[in-house]
Write a protein that holds these residues in place. Structure first.
Motif, PDB file in Angstrom:
ATOM      1  N   LEU A  47       3.799   5.743  -5.793  1.00  0.00           N
ATOM      2  CA  LEU A  47       3.925   5.645  -7.257  1.00  0.00           C
ATOM      3  C   LEU A  47       2.822   6.386  -8.012  1.00  0.00           C
ATOM      4  O   LEU A  47       3.016   6.767  -9.165  1.00  0.00           O
ATOM      5  CB  LEU A  47       3.951   4.168  -7.676  1.00  0.00           C
ATOM      6  N   GLN A  48       1.661   6.582  -7.365  1.00  0.00           N
ATOM      7  CA  GLN A  48       0.560   7.264  -8.070  1.00  0.00           C
ATOM      8  C   GLN A  48       0.986   8.663  -8.537  1.00  0.00           C
ATOM      9  O   GLN A  48       0.415   9.198  -9.479  1.00  0.00           O
ATOM     10  CB  GLN A  48      -0.684   7.349  -7.201  1.00  0.00           C
ATOM     11  N   HIS A  49       1.992   9.226  -7.843  1.00  0.00           N
ATOM     12  CA  HIS A  49       2.456  10.569  -8.228  1.00  0.00           C
ATOM     13  C   HIS A  49       3.523  10.508  -9.321  1.00  0.00           C
ATOM     14  O   HIS A  49       3.955  11.535  -9.827  1.00  0.00           O
ATOM     15  CB  HIS A  49       3.024  11.307  -7.009  1.00  0.00           C
ATOM     16  N   LEU A  83       0.802  -1.236   0.000  1.00  0.00           N
ATOM     17  CA  LEU A  83       0.000   0.000   0.000  1.00  0.00           C
ATOM     18  C   LEU A  83       0.836   1.288   0.000  1.00  0.00           C
ATOM     19  O   LEU A  83       0.522   2.243  -0.712  1.00  0.00           O
ATOM     20  CB  LEU A  83      -0.955   0.007   1.205  1.00  0.00           C
ATOM     21  N   VAL A  84       1.903   1.301   0.796  1.00  0.00           N
ATOM     22  CA  VAL A  84       2.737   2.511   0.872  1.00  0.00           C
ATOM     23  C   VAL A  84       3.347   2.817  -0.511  1.00  0.00           C
ATOM     24  O   VAL A  84       3.446   3.974  -0.930  1.00  0.00           O
ATOM     25  CB  VAL A  84       3.848   2.304   1.927  1.00  0.00           C
ATOM     26  N   LEU A 111      -4.111   6.622  -1.213  1.00  0.00           N
ATOM     27  CA  LEU A 111      -4.436   6.536  -2.649  1.00  0.00           C
ATOM     28  C   LEU A 111      -5.553   7.537  -2.925  1.00  0.00           C
ATOM     29  O   LEU A 111      -6.537   7.587  -2.186  1.00  0.00           O
ATOM     30  CB  LEU A 111      -4.924   5.132  -3.000  1.00  0.00           C
ATOM     31  N   ASP A 112      -5.397   8.268  -4.007  1.00  0.00           N
ATOM     32  CA  ASP A 112      -6.359   9.327  -4.322  1.00  0.00           C
ATOM     33  C   ASP A 112      -7.124   8.912  -5.583  1.00  0.00           C
ATOM     34  O   ASP A 112      -6.531   8.818  -6.667  1.00  0.00           O
ATOM     35  CB  ASP A 112      -5.564  10.629  -4.554  1.00  0.00           C
ATOM     36  N   ALA A 169     -11.203   0.876   1.489  1.00  0.00           N
ATOM     37  CA  ALA A 169     -11.030   1.850   2.584  1.00  0.00           C
ATOM     38  C   ALA A 169      -9.562   1.913   3.001  1.00  0.00           C
ATOM     39  O   ALA A 169      -9.024   3.000   3.282  1.00  0.00           O
ATOM     40  CB  ALA A 169     -11.912   1.462   3.767  1.00  0.00           C
ATOM     41  N   ALA A 170      -8.893   0.762   3.005  1.00  0.00           N
ATOM     42  CA  ALA A 170      -7.463   0.750   3.372  1.00  0.00           C
ATOM     43  C   ALA A 170      -6.639   1.493   2.318  1.00  0.00           C
ATOM     44  O   ALA A 170      -5.703   2.227   2.657  1.00  0.00           O
ATOM     45  CB  ALA A 170      -6.969  -0.684   3.520  1.00  0.00           C
TER      46      ALA A 170
END
Ligand code: AQP
Length: 344
Positions: free
Chosen positions: A40-42, A34-35, A81-82, A74-75
């Protein structure tokens, strides 16, 4: 069939990963997966799914599955995460995963799957009683990744072998159908001390949702008292902490707690060890409790807040599924053409 030259994939970089809705998420899932999703989403276009097709390779109560999917979502949201940046969706809402998996079932070789250690670990001595789905799980995983032509796959260390299989399937597809460079050979993003978090009760076993002992793991929804109690009871030894990581070679439980501290603080295990060397666990554990509560407390609180609004989670999942289907559809259509299927 003629040998195709090795041609590199030239498409955009993309991230794909997911977690199975098979129980409470733990610190290993958080640090190993998750971290990294959140970071990475950015950096790249990011697709993160809830792996509900994978989940039923082992029995899941149908009355609980939907709420488990919401809990994983939810996690994701609680970890940062956006949904305005990353595409978050349930795997079963994008049928292209299963369709591509069938084609890949015909590309992958039995001998490749026979080598998968996770199947051996999960099936134990009675593999004849396991579902066929559990056996072909890594082929579906290859389809999950390649339907988006993903180039980067953030996962824990335990998934490294499955990623190698994905690369083998991509390479064989590109070769057999004479479409060099069509699928990328994706890279596992595994680095860092959080890549393999071990059980708090046994330093030789991975921290896992399915471990019967709740004391073996820290769940993301554990409150401060539970986190403190689990760390206090974590198995250790009577020796003080040494100066070098090499000296922890035969002390897996100690190595694990140092690794957890390092991953939670974004430092290396060597740095953490040099800070605590010479000290015993009586001094180290309270510091680890403070750090774990400070890092995980807000995640658990945010998860509870998101879970209190299932309609909003469903809205996010529906919007993500629509986006994912739109990206997956042209690839599936192309692949069907490459394979030679009839199309109207
Ligand atoms: N102990 C771990 N340390 C680091 N990363 C881990 N992951 C799992 N355990 C650890 C990573 O979490 C992601 C999601 O895992 P999954 O839900 O697909 O299932 P899993 O790997 O089978 O996780 P569990 O918790 O161990 O479940 P069970 O008990 O059902 O097997 C993956 O990226 C994984 O690497």
């Amino acid at each position: 069939m003629t040998a195709s030259p090795t041609v590199a994939f030239t498409g955009p970089t993309r991230v794909l990963s997911g977690v199975q809705p098979t129980g409470a998420l733990h610190l290993g899932n958080y640090l190993g997966a998750l971290v990294k999703f959140t970071r990475l989403q950015h950096e790249m276009e990011t697709f993160i799914f809830v792996a509900d097709l994978h989940a039923i390779t082992q029995w899941q109560d149908p009355k609980l599955l939907k709420s488990q999917v919401r809990e994983i979502t939810a996690a994701y949201l609680a970890s940062g995460l956006d949904p305005a940046i990353a595409t978050i969706f349930p795997q079963s809402a994008v049928p292209a995963h299963a369709e591509l998996a069938w084609i890949f079932n015909c590309v992958a070789r039995l001998g490749w799957l026979d080598r998968m250690t996770q199947f051996k670990d999960k099936a134990g001595k009675h593999k004849e009683r396991e579902s066929v789905g559990l056996y072909t799980y890594p082929v579906l995983q290859a389809a999950d990744i390649l339907i988006y032509k993903a180039t980067h796959v953030p996962v824990g260390e335990d998934q490294r072998q499955h990623l190698e299989l994905t690369r083998d399937i991509a390479a064989k597809f590109n070769h057999d159908f004479e479409v060099p460079g069509y699928f990328p050979l994706p890279e596992a993003v595994v680095e860092g001390p959080g890549a393999r978090i071990m059980s708090l009760r046994d330093g030789s076993a991975k921290m896992s949702k399915s471990d019967p002992s709740d004391y073996s793991r820290i769940n993301l929804t554990d409150d401060a008292d539970a986190i403190a109690q689990k760390i206090r009871k974590a198995r250790t030894d009577a020796e003080p902490l040494p100066e070098t990581l090499a000296e922890l070679k035969d002390r897996p439980e100690a190595l694990n707690l140092i690794g957890i501290y390092a991953a939670l603080e974004g430092r290396t295990s060597a740095e953490v060890l040099s800070e605590f060397s010479g000290q015993g666990f009586g001094a180290f554990k309270p510091k680890l409790v403070d750090l774990a509560v400070a890092r995980l407390g807000p995640v658990g609180d945010a998860m509870r807040k998101f879970m209190a609004d299932p309609a909003e989670i469903d809205r996010i999942l529906a919007a993500g599924a629509e986006r994912a289907r739109a990206v997956a559809a042209p690839t599936l259509a192309e692949v069907k053409g490459i394979v030679g299927y009839w199309a109207s």
